[in-house]
Design a protein around this motif. Sequence first.
Motif, PDB file in Angstrom:
ATOM      1  N   VAL A   1      10.935 -10.946   4.825  1.00 37.80           N
ATOM      2  CA  VAL A   1       9.524 -11.275   4.288  1.00 37.80           C
ATOM      3  C   VAL A   1       9.447  -9.793   3.504  1.00 37.80           C
ATOM      4  N   MET A   2       9.812  -8.727   3.926  1.00 33.61           N
ATOM      5  CA  MET A   2       9.861  -7.401   3.108  1.00 33.61           C
ATOM      6  C   MET A   2      10.450  -7.795   1.917  1.00 33.61           C
ATOM      7  N   LEU A   3      11.934  -7.971   1.975  1.00 32.98           N
ATOM      8  CA  LEU A   3      12.655  -8.104   0.705  1.00 32.98           C
ATOM      9  C   LEU A   3      12.072  -9.076  -0.174  1.00 32.98           C
ATOM     10  N   ARG A   4      11.345 -10.150   0.337  1.00 34.00           N
ATOM     11  CA  ARG A   4      10.577 -10.967  -0.823  1.00 34.00           C
ATOM     12  C   ARG A   4       9.743 -10.261  -1.485  1.00 34.00           C
ATOM     13  N   GLN A   5       8.876  -9.082  -1.045  1.00 29.81           N
ATOM     14  CA  GLN A   5       7.778  -8.483  -1.605  1.00 29.81           C
ATOM     15  C   GLN A   5       8.451  -7.738  -2.727  1.00 29.81           C
ATOM     16  N   VAL A   6       9.853  -7.317  -2.783  1.00 33.45           N
ATOM     17  CA  VAL A   6      10.228  -6.875  -4.054  1.00 33.45           C
ATOM     18  C   VAL A   6       9.915  -7.433  -5.202  1.00 33.45           C
ATOM     19  N   PHE A   7       9.815  -8.801  -5.363  1.00 36.06           N
ATOM     20  CA  PHE A   7       9.719  -9.528  -6.500  1.00 36.06           C
ATOM     21  C   PHE A   7       8.372  -9.543  -6.986  1.00 36.06           C
ATOM     22  N   TRP A   8       7.411  -8.889  -6.153  1.00 38.72           N
ATOM     23  CA  TRP A   8       5.886  -8.818  -6.382  1.00 38.72           C
ATOM     24  C   TRP A   8       5.854  -7.387  -7.090  1.00 38.72           C
ATOM     25  N   SER A   9       6.837  -6.301  -6.948  1.00 35.87           N
ATOM     26  CA  SER A   9       6.618  -5.213  -7.395  1.00 35.87           C
ATOM     27  C   SER A   9       5.666  -4.506  -7.193  1.00 35.87           C
ATOM     28  N   PRO A  10       5.420  -3.858  -5.857  1.00 37.37           N
ATOM     29  CA  PRO A  10       4.135  -3.238  -5.410  1.00 37.37           C
ATOM     30  C   PRO A  10       4.451  -1.601  -6.167  1.00 37.37           C
TER      31      PRO A  10
END
Length: 417
Positions: free
Chosen positions: A98-107
């Motif tokens: 789930v955390m790795l998926r957030q990489v594409f969100w670019s926080p």
Amino acid sequence: MKILIYSANYAPEPTGIGKYSGEMAEWLAAKGHDVRVVAAPPYYPQWQVDPNYAGYGYQRETLNGVDVWRAPLWVPKQPGGLKRVLHLLSFAVTSAPVMLRQVFWSPDVVLTVAPAMACAPMGWLTARLSGATAWLHVQDFEVDVAFQMNLLKGRRIQQFALWCERRLMRAFDKVSTISGKMVEKLHAKGIDAQAIELFPNWVDVNAVRPLDGPSDYRAQLGLRADCKVVLFSGTWGAKQDLLLIPEVARQLQHRPDIAFVICGDGVMRPQLEAASKGLPNVHLLPLQPKERLGQLLGMADVHLLTQSADAEDLVLPSKLTGMLSSGRPIVATCRANTEIGHVVAQCGRVVEPGQANTLAQAVLELVDQPQARAELGLRARAYAEHSLAKDPILLRWSLKAAPQGSSLPVAAKGETL
């Protein structure tokens, strides 16, 4: 600003880290930031997954403007030692994708909340892959606490765990914690001074404030008008040394004008219920709704803050902020030279941990001195307003966390930085 909060505990958990992570995320979202949270389903302090989330795996929901991603975890019925470690590791494993998926969100910022130090590597990695600021927030020093309270044992295991902890902490761009003594602990662990930030827990001083009249809870509990209430409200865990309270109540049974109210829930419930059995001056209350917190804390004439000596300065109890904001004096069991001791000495009494006799004497002293109670309560409220108000604390964090050139919230009239 895009902010990703990685916190095993999260709203709607009513106490501890879940409460603060939830309030922070909702405050940031209300200020116009884009906020995501990766968390476990609510399970604390009962150590049982909330029935509304039970039986499900990965979930996604929107809570008060916050995009919340839930990853499952294993919750032991009797947490402690190795079970607690495996519990945290289970969330670290299930939340990793789930955390790795957030990489594409670019926080812009990835805030990892500890305890749950097992999650720190993935919090750091997500930040690095995103080009975001890697921020670690330490609510308590879980490794030190685990060994000092004998939840984990073994010198070599301890040395290895502390080495891993230091390496992880030093990898983050920023490491914050909630008290001055805990900041000193970060320095002692070798964290770069430029990376350390003080980020204290807060209280909504408008929601929790001195009451104008008697609390609704007095009538609910059938307390007589002249009864003085000695209140403990918080998690029922091993660090709280809760069995001291029934012992003090037993010593003060000859005072029908004093009632002890113990509100909360946690793993110590069976022991606390057994120790309180047959004591008419002890009232046990389950966790109460958040919207009634002001009435609950305002019921107290004296607050109790019992604490195990083994956890001093490794944790700063989150319940302290509400006690101070309610404008009531506090009796704390801790050493005078600790962070808790320094704060409580200004607005109450500090007694040595584990001493029922001295704790009973301190309670009697305040119960029998209404003028002293009033003066100490005013000091408590002043401390909360000056040092613990929610808006200034969260506004300061958002300004420090913001990358250069990002949009920032504007301080409302009356807010100070």
